[in-house]
Design an enzyme around this catalytic site. Structure first.
Site, PDB file in Angstrom:
ATOM      1  N   ASP A  85     -16.927 -41.306 -19.027  1.00  0.00           N
ATOM      2  CA  ASP A  85     -16.711 -42.058 -20.245  1.00  0.00           C
ATOM      3  C   ASP A  85     -17.663 -43.231 -20.337  1.00  0.00           C
ATOM      4  O   ASP A  85     -18.338 -43.449 -21.343  1.00  0.00           O
ATOM      5  CB  ASP A  85     -15.264 -42.576 -20.224  1.00  0.00           C
ATOM      6  N   ASP A  96      -7.734 -40.775 -24.634  1.00  0.00           N
ATOM      7  CA  ASP A  96      -7.191 -41.920 -23.919  1.00  0.00           C
ATOM      8  C   ASP A  96      -5.707 -41.765 -23.685  1.00  0.00           C
ATOM      9  O   ASP A  96      -5.218 -41.964 -22.572  1.00  0.00           O
ATOM     10  CB  ASP A  96      -7.426 -43.202 -24.726  1.00  0.00           C
TER      11      ASP A  96
END
Lengths: 424, 148
Positions: free
Chosen positions: A199, A345
């Site tokens: 990420d 997320d």
């Protein structure tokens, strides 16, 4: 324009925005913890999936391996997984570059169908078995069919009540996160750490696929369908008349908003969905998110649909007048500062907390606090830097750290205290 | 008169047709400006023209054995449904919503009566067929729970 009877402080507006994003994250985590505690009661800790999935392709963990073997295996698995995700993201960038938006949209709908229909159905069957609930197959089929079809409609086909859309996104997050908790333990932790590093790289490095995607979308002013959770924007207290006027003002591009508005609009976190946010005063561009994919399902066929979802909320001036609906949508939800958090997320936070739940509830509390703290830090940084930021690294790394500390240090302390009736 | 499709109905005041404020966001509005939004999302929801399209679409799609869709449609357009005066302002919209509500209640009644009979009656009522119809046995038989 009438004056606000009670000017909203920055704390109120910020606080409410943050609450509106922390609440669904917490609900998602809570549901995963409940599912994990109810369904995994019988199985042992290290029981992984018995068949090969994308995440365990390289190495299938078994409880008899040594620690070093498990570590190597977990590393290998995570590398493979991250590689697959990278390839899929680049594929998505390519598709977007060649303007295959419809394909992406249908693909996204198909993956939500799979998740809600198959995984939702399976987990429902697990629950029914666990509780011996006397439901017959017709009722179950009708209920599942309804749930799935309305879910697919709510998430991407048609507009629906914001509450319904948000609820379905949380449900999708819960289902995928539960699937991830079924992976072997070391692999899960390795995956979490690897995904947060990925990420970080994919968003901040200039060659990162997500950054490319976001820049492409911004250059073209296009909207990509995505699975992104969007919090309800905070509408000013002064009244609808005000709100409508303000909306029109935004459409015309005047930048005279009060500090509250601008600060509110800056609180948009990224995720393994990146979020670009610009204040209305800088440019009228708005939230851009992207989500990377993850493997679904057990078979290789099902493992194919990696959910690559990109959502770009553009609110450029030129479009505002022409595509009224889109612009109004953009204005209503994006530019009023609604916080958007990608579904990736939600999923990885819940996986972390779910894994912690498989050990003990003490770790759950510690990891929950760590994840929320990480989310807070990310939001803060976002307000500072005002550019796309990944939301995974802080929360996940803090969460893993707290898990290890709790499991290794805190637990023995608490247990000894309790045994000797000292505390707790 | 602007061509903003979301223009609130404040211009209806001129026609003497005061509508109560509805929608979530309007709950704290100052009473000097009254607007009415057809959806439960208030200003974030649909405009009046779009609402009709969506209500019609939900109503028609609900006939594909989707009572949940009717329920969601009623929830979405709740301000129109609960306000009896919308009979004048949105007759067509209201008709679709009432239809959806009736359809939802009918379907749910039928389905739940079957489900309750099945659950409560159990083996006594159905005999061995109960064991073949109940979900956990069906799942076992066809191995439905083994994919994940």
């Amino acid at each position: 324009m009438e004056q606000n009877p009670r000017p909203r402080t920055v704390l109120e507006t910020c606080g409410e925005e943050i609450i509106r994003i922390v609440t669904p994250v917490s609900i998602c985590m809570l549901l995963v913890v409940i599912l994990v505690s109810v369904l995994n009661r019988g199985s042992s800790l290290d029981d992984g999936l018995s068949f090969a999935t994308m995440a365990t392709m390289a190495y299938s963990e078994s409880s008899s391996d040594s620690i070093w073997d498990k570590l190597k295996g977990a590393l290998l698995n995570s590398l493979v997984f991250v590689a697959v995700v990278t390839v899929a993201t680049f594929l998505m960038v390519l598709l977007f570059y060649f303007k295959c938006t419809k394909f992406l949209k249908y693909y996204m709908g198909f993956s939500s169908l799979l998740v809600l229909g198959f995984m939702g159905g399976e987990i429902a069957i697990f629950l029914i078995k666990a509780s011996s609930f006397p439901v017959d197959c017709f009722t179950f089929a009708v209920a599942l069919y309804n749930f799935t079809v309305v879910g697919v409609m709510a998430v991407f086909l048609s507009r629906m009540a914001i509450f319904v859309t948000q609820a379905y996104l949380v449900v999708i997050g819960v289902l995928v996160a539960y699937w991830f908790t079924l992976l072997p333990e070391w692999t899960t932790w390795g995956l979490l750490v690897a995904m947060s590093l990925y990420d970080l790289a994919a968003v901040l490095l200039p060659g990162g696929p997500l950054r490319l995607l976001v820049e492409l979308a911004m250059d073209r002013d296009e909207d990509i369908p995505a699975l992104v959770y969007e919090a309800r924007p905070v509408i000013s207290d002064a009244g609808l008349g005000d709100g409508v006027v303000r909306r029109r003002v935004w459409r015309e591009g005047r930048g005279d908003f009060d500090e509250d508005q601008r600060l509110r609009s800056d609180l948009v976190p990224g995720s393994s969905l990146r979020t670009y946010i610009y204040g209305e005063s800088e440019s009228e561009r708005n939230i851009v998110d992207a989500e990377d994919g993850r493997a679904l399902g057990g078979d290789s066929e099902l493992a194919a649909p990696l959910m690559q979802h990109i959502n770009i909320r553009m609110n450029s001036l030129e479009n505002a007048v022409s595509s009224e609906n889109l612009a109004l949508e953009g204005i209503g939800l994006g530019s009023s500062g609604a916080i958007k958090l990608g579904l990736g997320d939600f999923i990885f936070y819940s996986v972390l907390v779910g894994r912690a739940a498989m050990y003990d509830f003490m770790t759950v509390y510690a990891c929950y606090l760590a994840v929320i703290a990480g989310l807070g830090i990310t939001l803060l940084l976002l307000a500072f830097y005002r550019k796309a930021l990944p939301a995974l690294p802080f929360s996940v790394l803090l969460g893993v750290l707290f898990y290890l500390l709790t499991r290794l240090l805190l637990e023995s302390f608490v247990v000894q205290c309790s045994i000797n009736l000292l505390m707790f | 008169m602007d061509d903003d499709s979301r223009v609130p109905l404040s211009n209806l005041h001129a026609a003497g047709n005061l509508l109560p404020t509805t929608g979530e966001a309007s709950s704290s509005t100052s009473r000097s400006v009254r607007t009415e939004w057809p959806t439960i999302d208030g200003p974030l929801g649909l405009s009046h023209e779009e609402s009709l399209t969506y209500a019609r679409r939900f109503f028609k799609l609900g006939f594909l054995c989707l009572p949940f869709l009717w329920a969601v449609s009623c929830f979405y357009f709740w301000p129109v449904l609960r306000n009896p005066r919308s009979q004048q302002s949105h007759p067509r919209l209201r008709r679709y919503l009432v239809g959806s509500a009736i359809g939802f209640f009918l379907f749910t009644t039928i389905l739940s009566s079957w489900a309750l009979t099945f659950a409560i009656g159990g083996e006594r009522l159905f005999g061995h067929v109960w064991g073949e119809l109940v979900m956990y046995n069906v799942a076992e038989k066809y191995g439905l729970a083994g994919w994940i």
